[in-house]
Design a protein around this motif. Structure first.
Motif, PDB file in Angstrom:
ATOM      1  N   ILE A  85      59.804  26.974  11.973  1.00 51.43           N
ATOM      2  CA  ILE A  85      60.323  25.524  12.450  1.00 51.43           C
ATOM      3  C   ILE A  85      59.638  25.450  13.955  1.00 51.43           C
ATOM      4  O   ILE A  85      59.914  25.940  14.928  1.00 51.43           O
ATOM      5  CB  ILE A  85      61.861  25.484  12.915  1.00 51.43           C
ATOM      6  N   ALA A  86      58.650  24.428  13.832  1.00 54.60           N
ATOM      7  CA  ALA A  86      57.825  24.210  14.977  1.00 54.60           C
ATOM      8  C   ALA A  86      58.255  23.353  15.827  1.00 54.60           C
ATOM      9  O   ALA A  86      58.508  22.221  15.550  1.00 54.60           O
ATOM     10  CB  ALA A  86      56.339  23.942  14.533  1.00 54.60           C
ATOM     11  N   HIS A  87      58.183  23.726  17.103  1.00 59.03           N
ATOM     12  CA  HIS A  87      58.792  22.539  18.185  1.00 59.03           C
ATOM     13  C   HIS A  87      57.581  21.859  18.793  1.00 59.03           C
ATOM     14  O   HIS A  87      56.426  22.276  18.881  1.00 59.03           O
ATOM     15  CB  HIS A  87      59.144  23.551  19.466  1.00 59.03           C
ATOM     16  N   GLN A  88      57.805  20.298  18.511  1.00 57.02           N
ATOM     17  CA  GLN A  88      56.791  19.456  18.772  1.00 57.02           C
ATOM     18  C   GLN A  88      55.831  19.704  20.199  1.00 57.02           C
ATOM     19  O   GLN A  88      54.948  19.311  20.043  1.00 57.02           O
ATOM     20  CB  GLN A  88      57.399  18.058  18.841  1.00 57.02           C
ATOM     21  N   ASP A  89      56.419  20.189  20.876  1.00 52.95           N
ATOM     22  CA  ASP A  89      55.564  20.493  22.269  1.00 52.95           C
ATOM     23  C   ASP A  89      54.877  21.953  22.316  1.00 52.95           C
ATOM     24  O   ASP A  89      54.196  21.982  23.289  1.00 52.95           O
ATOM     25  CB  ASP A  89      56.753  20.555  23.494  1.00 52.95           C
ATOM     26  N   ASP A  90      54.931  22.517  21.427  1.00 55.36           N
ATOM     27  CA  ASP A  90      54.333  23.866  21.433  1.00 55.36           C
ATOM     28  C   ASP A  90      52.913  23.999  20.981  1.00 55.36           C
ATOM     29  O   ASP A  90      52.973  23.311  19.816  1.00 55.36           O
ATOM     30  CB  ASP A  90      55.402  24.876  21.082  1.00 55.36           C
ATOM     31  N   PHE A  91      52.476  25.202  20.977  1.00 54.82           N
ATOM     32  CA  PHE A  91      50.986  25.342  20.326  1.00 54.82           C
ATOM     33  C   PHE A  91      50.949  26.664  19.793  1.00 54.82           C
ATOM     34  O   PHE A  91      51.638  27.700  20.435  1.00 54.82           O
ATOM     35  CB  PHE A  91      50.048  25.149  21.629  1.00 54.82           C
ATOM     36  N   TYR A  92      50.346  26.857  18.666  1.00 55.57           N
ATOM     37  CA  TYR A  92      50.232  28.032  17.677  1.00 55.57           C
ATOM     38  C   TYR A  92      48.996  28.326  17.832  1.00 55.57           C
ATOM     39  O   TYR A  92      47.774  27.647  17.236  1.00 55.57           O
ATOM     40  CB  TYR A  92      50.783  27.796  16.406  1.00 55.57           C
ATOM     41  N   GLU A  93      48.539  29.960  18.118  1.00 62.82           N
ATOM     42  CA  GLU A  93      47.533  30.390  17.929  1.00 62.82           C
ATOM     43  C   GLU A  93      46.828  30.358  16.503  1.00 62.82           C
ATOM     44  O   GLU A  93      47.731  30.381  15.487  1.00 62.82           O
ATOM     45  CB  GLU A  93      47.211  31.577  18.504  1.00 62.82           C
ATOM     46  N   THR A  94      45.560  30.119  16.165  1.00 66.13           N
ATOM     47  CA  THR A  94      45.054  30.181  14.823  1.00 66.13           C
ATOM     48  C   THR A  94      45.666  31.283  13.949  1.00 66.13           C
ATOM     49  O   THR A  94      45.488  30.971  12.591  1.00 66.13           O
ATOM     50  CB  THR A  94      43.689  29.913  14.762  1.00 66.13           C
ATOM     51  N   ASN A  95      45.719  32.301  14.361  1.00 60.97           N
ATOM     52  CA  ASN A  95      46.020  33.590  13.621  1.00 60.97           C
ATOM     53  C   ASN A  95      47.484  33.577  13.513  1.00 60.97           C
ATOM     54  O   ASN A  95      47.863  34.748  13.354  1.00 60.97           O
ATOM     55  CB  ASN A  95      45.583  34.791  14.066  1.00 60.97           C
ATOM     56  N   TYR A  96      48.392  32.864  14.090  1.00 64.60           N
ATOM     57  CA  TYR A  96      49.823  32.913  14.111  1.00 64.60           C
ATOM     58  C   TYR A  96      50.286  33.195  12.615  1.00 64.60           C
ATOM     59  O   TYR A  96      51.014  34.131  12.257  1.00 64.60           O
ATOM     60  CB  TYR A  96      50.603  31.614  14.476  1.00 64.60           C
ATOM     61  N   LEU A  97      49.896  32.402  11.582  1.00 64.15           N
ATOM     62  CA  LEU A  97      50.476  32.330  10.208  1.00 64.15           C
ATOM     63  C   LEU A  97      50.042  33.905   9.505  1.00 64.15           C
ATOM     64  O   LEU A  97      50.762  34.452   8.916  1.00 64.15           O
ATOM     65  CB  LEU A  97      50.322  31.206   9.218  1.00 64.15           C
ATOM     66  N   SER A  98      48.798  33.761   9.590  1.00 66.58           N
ATOM     67  CA  SER A  98      48.085  34.952   8.838  1.00 66.58           C
ATOM     68  C   SER A  98      48.713  36.522   9.399  1.00 66.58           C
ATOM     69  O   SER A  98      49.116  37.345   8.635  1.00 66.58           O
ATOM     70  CB  SER A  98      46.613  35.181   9.104  1.00 66.58           C
ATOM     71  N   THR A  99      49.049  36.482  10.731  1.00 67.33           N
ATOM     72  CA  THR A  99      49.899  37.653  11.286  1.00 67.33           C
ATOM     73  C   THR A  99      50.923  38.020  10.759  1.00 67.33           C
ATOM     74  O   THR A  99      51.458  39.053  10.233  1.00 67.33           O
ATOM     75  CB  THR A  99      49.702  37.625  12.790  1.00 67.33           C
TER      76      THR A  99
END
Length: 272
Positions: A85-99
């Protein structure tokens, strides 16, 4: 699709597009959906621009209601094994999901997978401050793999507060109930969910390096809850789930000092 990012959008956040782009740029691709209980042309246009499926919660609105609605959409429409559940104001590093998926697949019975994070304050990435240090210290036992399975360990951690960053969490749906969040809290709804999940058999998987950025700003719901003292009341109720009332009051006094970290004063923050 094994995983779905659920963006919970509210009104017209200036950070929504940045959040969307951080999810699109993941090295491991996933479905992305937007859900909202405040439909408006801005959110609708964002969904159209990036060709993202868009769902409106026409029932009761609110933080937990929207989170549960988004979780249900991902579960029923995409049969997702993992949901973030991603919060609209936040930022995810490109390797978030793979990690996250790499760690989940190494586990025997994962419940939630979550990571360390940095704060975003006035456009600056803040990796070190008092609150972040305390949270990392609290989560230190979960860096040991065998302790991630221990109910006792994770409940002792949660008995001292909530060090888990909600938007960093990925849920393993096959090992969890269909409804994650209760609807009566405004500031401690995530802590309450972790307390409930901590009673289940399985693993709390902790990634000890920052995988996302959590934005602190004046319009956030956390800041609003602090402003009207709602959070203090809820925190006391949460401590009472673990401790007698006299100890809960003592812990609350210390824990409440952490609320000061949600004020937008970056002068004393260490930046990287």
């Amino acid at each position: 699709m094994k995983h779905v990012f659920v963006i919970c959008a509210y009104k017209e956040s200036q950070y929504l597009e940045e959040c969307i782009n951080s999810l699109i740029r993941q090295t491991k691709k996933s479905n992305i959906i937007i859900v909202t209980s405040t439909p408006n042309p801005y959110i609708h246009n964002m969904a159209n621009k990036y060709e993202i499926d868009y769902y409106v919660n026409e029932g009761q609105g609110g933080i937990t209601q929207d989170w549960n609605f988004g979780y249900k959409c991902a579960l029923e429409k995409y049969h997702s094994e993992y949901i973030t559940i991603a919060h609209q104001d936040d930022f995810y590093e490109t390797n978030y999901l793979s990690t996250v998926l790499k760690e989940a697949e190494k586990a025997s019975h994962p419940l939630i997978i979550f990571g360390d994070y940095y704060e975003i304050r006035n456009g600056c990435k803040v990796y070190k401050n008092r609150l972040l240090k305390i949270k990392r210290l609290m989560l230190l036992p979960l860096r040991i793999k065998i302790l991630q399975k221990s109910k006792w360990v994770r409940r002792r951690i949660l008995s001292l507060g909530s060090p888990i960053c909600c938007p960093s969490v990925t849920f393993t749906t096959n090992n969890l109930p269909d409804v994650i969040f209760e609807n009566h809290y405004r500031a401690c709804e995530d802590w309450e969910a972790w307390e409930k999940i901590s009673r289940l058999n399985g693993e709390f998987i902790y990634i000890s390096r920052p995988v996302m950025g959590h934005r602190i700003h004046e319009d956030s719901e956390t800041t609003a809850a602090i402003g009207d003292n709602k959070r203090t009341k809820e925190e006391y109720e949460m401590f009472c789930k673990f401790w007698p009332k006299i100890f809960a009051r003592l812990l609350l006094k210390q824990y409440s000092k952490g609320q000061q970290s949600n004020q937008l004063n970056v002068d004393k923050l260490k930046k990287k």
